[in-house]
Write an enzyme that holds these catalytic residues in place. Structure first.
Site, PDB file in Angstrom:
ATOM      1  N   ASP B 223       0.854  -1.197   0.000  1.00  0.00           N
ATOM      2  CA  ASP B 223       0.000   0.000   0.000  1.00  0.00           C
ATOM      3  C   ASP B 223       0.898   1.258   0.000  1.00  0.00           C
ATOM      4  O   ASP B 223       1.873   1.271  -0.746  1.00  0.00           O
ATOM      5  CB  ASP B 223      -0.950  -0.044   1.205  1.00  0.00           C
ATOM      6  CG  ASP B 223      -2.132   0.892   1.044  1.00  0.00           C
ATOM      7  OD1 ASP B 223      -2.044   2.024   1.552  1.00  0.00           O
ATOM      8  OD2 ASP B 223      -3.112   0.501   0.413  1.00  0.00           O
ATOM      9  N   TYR B 373      -3.322  11.199   0.673  1.00  0.00           N
ATOM     10  CA  TYR B 373      -3.791  10.944  -0.683  1.00  0.00           C
ATOM     11  C   TYR B 373      -3.757  12.219  -1.513  1.00  0.00           C
ATOM     12  O   TYR B 373      -3.339  12.217  -2.663  1.00  0.00           O
ATOM     13  CB  TYR B 373      -5.217  10.371  -0.650  1.00  0.00           C
ATOM     14  CG  TYR B 373      -5.247   8.925  -0.252  1.00  0.00           C
ATOM     15  CD1 TYR B 373      -5.167   8.555   1.087  1.00  0.00           C
ATOM     16  CD2 TYR B 373      -5.315   7.914  -1.208  1.00  0.00           C
ATOM     17  CE1 TYR B 373      -5.156   7.224   1.463  1.00  0.00           C
ATOM     18  CE2 TYR B 373      -5.320   6.577  -0.838  1.00  0.00           C
ATOM     19  CZ  TYR B 373      -5.236   6.241   0.491  1.00  0.00           C
ATOM     20  OH  TYR B 373      -5.220   4.914   0.863  1.00  0.00           O
ATOM     21  N   HIS B 429      -4.866  -7.907   0.123  1.00  0.00           N
ATOM     22  CA  HIS B 429      -4.143  -6.648   0.231  1.00  0.00           C
ATOM     23  C   HIS B 429      -3.400  -6.496   1.562  1.00  0.00           C
ATOM     24  O   HIS B 429      -2.293  -5.970   1.602  1.00  0.00           O
ATOM     25  CB  HIS B 429      -5.126  -5.501   0.043  1.00  0.00           C
ATOM     26  CG  HIS B 429      -4.498  -4.156   0.030  1.00  0.00           C
ATOM     27  ND1 HIS B 429      -3.761  -3.690  -1.037  1.00  0.00           N
ATOM     28  CD2 HIS B 429      -4.472  -3.166   0.952  1.00  0.00           C
ATOM     29  CE1 HIS B 429      -3.321  -2.471  -0.766  1.00  0.00           C
ATOM     30  NE2 HIS B 429      -3.738  -2.133   0.430  1.00  0.00           N
TER      31      HIS B 429
END
Lengths: 455, 454
Positions: B223, B373, B429
């Site tokens: 990630d 982000y 994930h």
């Protein structure tokens, strides 16, 4: 023999043509049922029940308790509204909300117009119904349905209603106004089953207007209200006398639109582009692509995970206010993102803004309001209704700061009987609330034109 | 005269070429300062302070009060996890959280490894530092930095740490592990200024490792940890002995990637595609486009309006749990969307899941975690580092249910020294937390290979 065959072919051809023509533009829709579990056996409840907006001490104490326990977290230095709702200014809004905003008084304001609820397709639909007082002799009020969007409500229309039901100008039309809440919004019950999209809302509102005794009526909408009223015109074109919109982004960019984007900068006159059109469209990538990406995050998450993103918003009034009021800032003018206070009170009063937020808060409808995005987008952007043109007389009020700018040519692609297209002097996405006089005037002009034609 | 000029040109040319070559692959980064206001005059505080995770009655009472006042709203009938976290199952999770979850005990668990804080570029950086006990004579521990992502934390690595610092197999490498929290996440302070992106995090972590005395080390990430450790390898390729990743979606689809998508179905061997690759990639529109759109709403809103979407999540623990745990469901296996309980406890325990949520809740870091982000995406997808290849030995663990599947060919486009590429038996994930043994084993294999080579 030959003559008979010829005649048969001609008659057959004419019949076929007529049937095709009447078939082509009409949207179909099946009945639905949205209540909990399975529909009961008994007869449908068609009663219309008066409804009063209420509040009590408990509700206010709960609100204040939650506001008092909000856990603050500062925005980045020098970030204004570019990361979302700024923490500093949020503090100001919340202080006002906690100490000065009078919800009881606002509830009285809400109740100054009569509210009702009626059960349609298994859920209670809320609406405001305002009949004009003192209708002159021999004059019938013209019925007008006004549909809100997200994150708005029927309350957005409150300043407009008197201008429509009691216009000062004797030449103006007197309207009888119905402002419903889309199921899942505000005081309308939320559907319990999957699949309640704009076509369902349109069908439900047709049933509402029929139940209220209207054979024909005008419809106005922006944001979701635009699609719902458009679907209503597509479902029953004979019933919608006229469609008035302030938002109509093209669902499918056809050839004329693409050509206009490619060549409109150099040959504006060919495409009917005025200076404002040029300013809003070019440069294309910045204005049509980057801006859209910057501002459509909410739409993306609501169209995919409404139950997730809405959950926290139903517990935190401060979080809910930030989420909703960010739109009243940015969608009124993109440049407000660079202001410390998001320009929020330049066009709106905190009382009006917070009243709208309170409608979402007290009804607890934020999650279901977001689900409407998933229901409408999850089947893809290729819905039957988005490909179908609209053949009902339409009027478009083009506000300069609308989220997505649509020049006349683009509106005409879908709305084949565009009667009026008015570049408005000022205003953004929440135009009805921001510029009620301008909007009411345009509705008047459009309707007057249509009514004269009918006579 | 002519000879001198020619010689000068040749020497100049060679110097230029060497300088260009060393310039080409190295990412540049300037110092930053992320504290409040203006930096104070005076020497930088380099102290390393032990940190203990703490809780108290007040914190728990506040949490329970908020949980008790959550306002429920039922999910649609028959919707499972397709509209997001299902209300019914959320009720179950919250009941467990309220009645059975023992945060005090989890805090003790967190403290079983030593935590520290140190101030870098104006903000306190938190990290866990685990030195192996009982190192055999003459053996030095191999330093390993592990960087988490969103919505994870250092806690994702907890089951892996003992397998790395105290492996049972005597042939395995004994690691010394450092797990920092990205600034703005968990117990690391959030930057107060705009612009803190993955390259800044990479630079800060380089300073951390230098401060801890490491000249060289291995790095692992998934990630955001993938980009941060990749940036570290791009900033200082000589310092990163090896880079181990479990997530590496291509930033820019180059010609090989595009060709492989177009022709890989008909000529899998040509592109090195195995059956699993084919299954994950085709049909292309469904798997690469539709699935991405379905699952990237969070990314879109966090990359544009983090302060807006995060605000309520910092007041509502139930809302925060729904938001975070939805990912632990869907990103472990997309098909979990069709389960009433989102398959949440098939691969994770509620205790572990809620411990991670509590780290976000007690630190109040959800808003700053989302800002990462925006900082990383708002300058566009054309950042210098995304165009730069990586020349550090790399190992890739390819878990079958990873969010974005990357076949070997795609990983090689950026990671030019891909030493190991391991199709893993199972996992999604959050692989470190879901399959710690498998992940630790792959890190062992990769590192052993690298250490032998040295």
């Amino acid at each position: 023999m030959f003559t008979e065959v010829m005649l048969a072919l001609v008659v057959g051809g004419v019949i076929y043509f007529l049937v095709q023509k009447s078939k082509r533009p009409q949207l179909k829709s099946e009945d639905g049922w949205w209540g909990e579990g399975t529909p009961p056996d008994r007869e449908e409840d068609v009663s219309i029940r008066p409804y009063t907006v209420r509040t009590d001490k408990e509700e206010l104490e709960d609100l204040y308790r939650r506001i008092d326990q909000t856990r603050s977290f500062p925005s980045l230095e020098d970030s204004q509204f570019t990361y979302g709702f700024n923490s500093q200014y949020l503090q100001n809004v919340v202080s006002y909300w906690r100490h000065d905003f009078d919800w009881r008084r606002q509830v009285d304001q809400l109740n100054k117009y009569p509210h009702y609820k009626t059960n349609i397709e298994g859920i209670d639909v809320h609406y405001v119904h305002v009949r004009p007082k003192n209708l002159p002799e021999g004059v019938t009020a013209v019925p007008l349905l006004m549909v809100h969007g997200w994150p708005g409500s029927f309350y957005e229309f409150y300043r407009m209603i008197p201008l429509l039901t009691q216009p000062s100008n004797p030449d103006d039309i007197m309207f009888e106004v119905v402002c419903p809440s889309i199921p899942g919004y505000c005081f309308s019950e939320a559907p319990h089953k999957k699949g309640f999209d704009s076509v369902c809302a349109a069908r439900v509102f047709h049933k509402l207007m029929k139940r209220l005794g209207f054979q024909q009526f005008y419809a106005h909408g922006g944001d979701w209200g635009w699609i719902v009223t458009t679907n209503m015109a597509q479902l029953e074109p004979k019933i919608i006398k006229g469609l008035h919109l302030n938002f109509a982004p093209p669902s499918k960019p056809g050839l004329p639109m693409v050509l206009s984007i490619m060549l409109g900068h150099r040959f504006p006159k060919i495409f009917g582009f005025n200076e404002h059109d040029i300013q809003r469209i070019y440069p294309v990538v910045q204005n049509l692509v980057v801006e859209s990406v910057k501002e459509s995050g909410y739409m993306h998450i609501q169209a995919t995970k409404p139950d997730t993103v809405g959950r926290g918003l139903n517990d935190s009034p401060v979080g809910l206010a930030a989420y909703i009021l960010e739109k009243f800032s940015t969608w009124t003018d993109h440049d407000f993102r660079n202001l410390d206070d998001g320009g929020l009170t330049r066009k709106f009063s905190l009382d009006d803004l917070l009243t709208n937020v309170m409608i979402y808060w007290t009804s607890g409808c934020i999650i279901s309001s977001m689900r409407f995005y998933k229901e409408n987008f999850s089947k893809g952007l290729d819905q039957p209704h988005s490909k179908m043109p609209v053949h009902v007389p339409t009027g478009f009020a083009c506000f300069p700061n609308e989220l997505m700018h649509t020049p006349k040519l683009w509106v005409q692609q879908k709305y084949r009987e565009l009667k009026t297209f008015t570049p408005m002097a000022r205003g953004g996405h929440f135009a009805a609330m921001e510029e009620p006089e301008l909007m009411a005037q345009d509705i008047q002009n459009f309707t007057k034109m249509q009514e004269k034609r009918k006579k």
